[in-house]
Design a protein around this motif. Structure first.
Motif, PDB file in Angstrom:
ATOM      1  N   GLN A  15      -7.177  -0.148 -22.926  1.00  0.00           N
ATOM      2  CA  GLN A  15      -7.242  -1.254 -21.976  1.00  0.00           C
ATOM      3  C   GLN A  15      -6.073  -1.211 -20.981  1.00  0.00           C
ATOM      4  O   GLN A  15      -5.387  -2.206 -20.733  1.00  0.00           O
ATOM      5  N   LEU A  16      -5.835  -0.034 -20.413  1.00  0.00           N
ATOM      6  CA  LEU A  16      -4.786   0.107 -19.409  1.00  0.00           C
ATOM      7  C   LEU A  16      -5.102  -0.769 -18.203  1.00  0.00           C
ATOM      8  O   LEU A  16      -6.259  -0.925 -17.816  1.00  0.00           O
ATOM      9  N   GLN A  17      -4.056  -1.300 -17.600  1.00  0.00           N
ATOM     10  CA  GLN A  17      -4.219  -2.092 -16.394  1.00  0.00           C
ATOM     11  C   GLN A  17      -3.795  -1.256 -15.194  1.00  0.00           C
ATOM     12  O   GLN A  17      -2.656  -0.807 -15.100  1.00  0.00           O
ATOM     13  N   GLY A  18      -4.718  -1.016 -14.281  1.00  0.00           N
ATOM     14  CA  GLY A  18      -4.411  -0.239 -13.098  1.00  0.00           C
ATOM     15  C   GLY A  18      -4.423   1.259 -13.362  1.00  0.00           C
ATOM     16  O   GLY A  18      -4.744   1.728 -14.455  1.00  0.00           O
TER      17      GLY A  18
ATOM     18  N   VAL B 118       0.848  -1.185   0.000  1.00  0.00           N
ATOM     19  CA  VAL B 118       0.000   0.000   0.000  1.00  0.00           C
ATOM     20  C   VAL B 118       0.885   1.236   0.000  1.00  0.00           C
ATOM     21  O   VAL B 118       1.855   1.316   0.768  1.00  0.00           O
ATOM     22  N   ILE B 119       0.567   2.194  -0.869  1.00  0.00           N
ATOM     23  CA  ILE B 119       1.281   3.465  -0.888  1.00  0.00           C
ATOM     24  C   ILE B 119       0.366   4.562  -0.341  1.00  0.00           C
ATOM     25  O   ILE B 119      -0.851   4.377  -0.246  1.00  0.00           O
TER      26      ILE B 119
ATOM     27  N   LEU C  96      -1.301  -1.861  -4.244  1.00  0.00           N
ATOM     28  CA  LEU C  96      -0.485  -2.497  -5.275  1.00  0.00           C
ATOM     29  C   LEU C  96      -0.612  -4.004  -5.187  1.00  0.00           C
ATOM     30  O   LEU C  96      -0.477  -4.588  -4.098  1.00  0.00           O
ATOM     31  N   ARG C  97      -0.848  -4.626  -6.319  1.00  0.00           N
ATOM     32  CA  ARG C  97      -0.744  -6.080  -6.414  1.00  0.00           C
ATOM     33  C   ARG C  97       0.549  -6.393  -7.140  1.00  0.00           C
ATOM     34  O   ARG C  97       0.787  -5.893  -8.247  1.00  0.00           O
ATOM     35  N   MET C  98       1.395  -7.222  -6.512  1.00  0.00           N
ATOM     36  CA  MET C  98       2.735  -7.475  -7.043  1.00  0.00           C
ATOM     37  C   MET C  98       2.964  -8.971  -7.174  1.00  0.00           C
ATOM     38  O   MET C  98       2.258  -9.786  -6.573  1.00  0.00           O
ATOM     39  N   GLU C  99       3.972  -9.281  -7.930  1.00  0.00           N
ATOM     40  CA  GLU C  99       4.433 -10.666  -7.935  1.00  0.00           C
ATOM     41  C   GLU C  99       5.035 -10.974  -6.573  1.00  0.00           C
ATOM     42  O   GLU C  99       5.763 -10.149  -6.011  1.00  0.00           O
ATOM     43  N   PRO C 100       4.717 -12.135  -5.986  1.00  0.00           N
ATOM     44  CA  PRO C 100       5.275 -12.471  -4.672  1.00  0.00           C
ATOM     45  C   PRO C 100       6.800 -12.327  -4.672  1.00  0.00           C
ATOM     46  O   PRO C 100       7.476 -12.727  -5.619  1.00  0.00           O
TER      47      PRO C 100
ATOM     48  N   LEU D 278      -1.150  -1.065  -9.812  1.00  0.00           N
ATOM     49  CA  LEU D 278      -1.870  -0.177  -8.909  1.00  0.00           C
ATOM     50  C   LEU D 278      -3.355  -0.399  -9.169  1.00  0.00           C
ATOM     51  O   LEU D 278      -4.004   0.318  -9.923  1.00  0.00           O
ATOM     52  N   GLU D 279      -3.885  -1.417  -8.513  1.00  0.00           N
ATOM     53  CA  GLU D 279      -5.184  -1.935  -8.933  1.00  0.00           C
ATOM     54  C   GLU D 279      -6.370  -1.271  -8.249  1.00  0.00           C
ATOM     55  O   GLU D 279      -7.489  -1.296  -8.787  1.00  0.00           O
ATOM     56  N   ARG D 280      -6.175  -0.681  -7.066  1.00  0.00           N
ATOM     57  CA  ARG D 280      -7.296  -0.072  -6.362  1.00  0.00           C
ATOM     58  C   ARG D 280      -6.866   1.233  -5.713  1.00  0.00           C
ATOM     59  O   ARG D 280      -5.726   1.365  -5.257  1.00  0.00           O
TER      60      ARG D 280
END
Length: 383
Positions: free
Chosen positions: A307-310, A287-288, A332-336, A322-324
């Motif tokens: 069709q931008l993502q985030g 989270v930022i 932020l949803r990131m790769e683990p 930056l999904e929400r």
């Protein structure tokens, strides 16, 4: 408006001069901005058209002056209040590209016109033209006007085929002088959003040049044919008969223009500097400290044509999404395993920089090894 450099990698590590800034805030890389300004001015010169940038993107007289010093003819604004701010900041050639329909705003525009070298205002109806004429005559003034044309965005503007008749009507009114036509269409082709910005720009230019000829054939002498957005402007400028382009976003660039392939990510001069406040790398979550009060949300993810993502591109973690956004949180949803920890700072290129700038009272201009605070002087100028 500017052409991509071919590279899409992230800029280098965070500049040490930014270490003392409170986040979230907007930082402008002065060198990148100056390069964008120079490149678009050169494109306009080579095309033989005037450049009148829209200052809705930055809202600061200092930057408008930089654009004029680089070769811009003048500036474009949307509101009378923006014109007043720019006039007070020393700008003396202004186009209010918006139909003025309130008596109070017309009288304010006349006051501006009497104090600067050139003011142009928009009109798109008989009612608006009559009002402009009546008030200008009552003030003993003549206002320069341009007729706005709807070329497919279905916003303001007279329908395309009705323009010659309205132009003839306007020509017969006292107190106003019709000198040109203008439109804004952006990345629209055949009434729909498009990724083919070259075809969109050329189509817009051709439509307006052909309409200008029809208006002249109707006995109305107009000079200016003003078109073009940041993604389409260079293509519209190449159409013979176009006299002016009005891009705005090019001064900073943003994620939308990167997606249109009109620039590379390195040419994005403005970004949000934010701090990671929570991080759970094993869950791919962080989270930022910037949310919907920091980032504009008018360019939504998963919409055509891009069709931008985030909501933005994180330079320090290009794979993050930056999904929400809530008011004060950006999720932020990131790769683990992505190495973002609480206290880390990240730079985020927003989807739309113009509306993002308008959320902030100030920005920070990075010039070599120093940072200068600038007020967003025309922020919130809605009237």
């Amino acid at each position: 408006m500017t052409k991509p450099s071919g590279s899409t990698g992230a800029p280098q590590t965070l500049h040490p001069a930014l270490a003392g800034l409170e986040t979230p805030c907007i930082v402008i890389d002065g060198a990148v901005m100056d390069a964008n300004i120079a490149q678009t001015a050169q494109l306009a010169r080579l095309a033989g058209v005037k450049l009148r940038p829209h200052v809705k993107t930055h809202k600061m007289p200092l930057i408008a002056k930089k654009q004029i010093e680089a070769g811009a003819e003048g500036i474009t604004v949307a509101k009378v209040s923006e014109a007043e701010i720019m006039m007070n900041g020393g700008i003396d050639d202004i186009f209010i590209a918006y139909p003025l329909i309130a008596e109070s705003k017309i009288r304010r525009a006349i006051r501006i016109s009497s104090q600067i070298k050139r003011l142009i205002v928009g009109v798109d109806s008989e009612e608006g033209a009559r009002l402009l004429s009546r008030i200008a005559m009552s003030e003993g003034h003549t206002l320069e006007v341009r007729l706005e044309i709807d070329t497919g965005l279905r916003r303001t503007g007279i329908p395309y085929d009705e323009a010659p008749q309205l132009a003839s009507f306007i020509q017969g009114l006292e107190g106003i002088s019709l000198t040109g036509i203008y439109t804004f269409r952006g990345a629209i082709l055949d009434g729909k959003p498009t990724l083919d910005i070259e075809a969109a720009g050329k189509s817009e230019g051709l439509m307006m040049v052909e309409l200008a000829e029809r208006i002249r054939e109707a006995g109305v002498s107009i000079q200016d044919v003003s078109v073009g957005s940041s993604p389409t402007g260079s293509y519209a400028a190449a159409v013979p008969g176009v006299t002016e382009i009005r891009p705005g976003t090019y001064v900073f660039q943003d994620r939308t223009l990167v997606a249109f392939r009109t620039c590379a990510i390195e040419q994005c001069a403005a970004y949000v500097l934010a701090t990671v406040v929570t991080s759970r790398p094993h869950e791919g979550h962080a989270v930022i400290d910037g949310g919907s009060k920091t980032f504009a949300t008018d360019v939504q993810p998963n919409t055509n044509p891009l069709q931008l993502q985030g909501f933005g591109h994180v330079l320090e973690a290009p794979g993050a999404l930056l999904e929400r956004l809530s008011e004060e949180h950006g999720i932020l949803r990131m790769e683990p395993g992505t190495p973002l920890a609480p206290g880390d700072r990240v730079r985020v290129i927003p989807n739309h920089i113009c509306s993002t700038i308008n959320l902030h009272n100030k920005v920070y201009l990075l010039e070599e090894d120093r940072v200068r605070q600038l007020d967003v002087a025309a922020r919130g100028m809605l009237e």
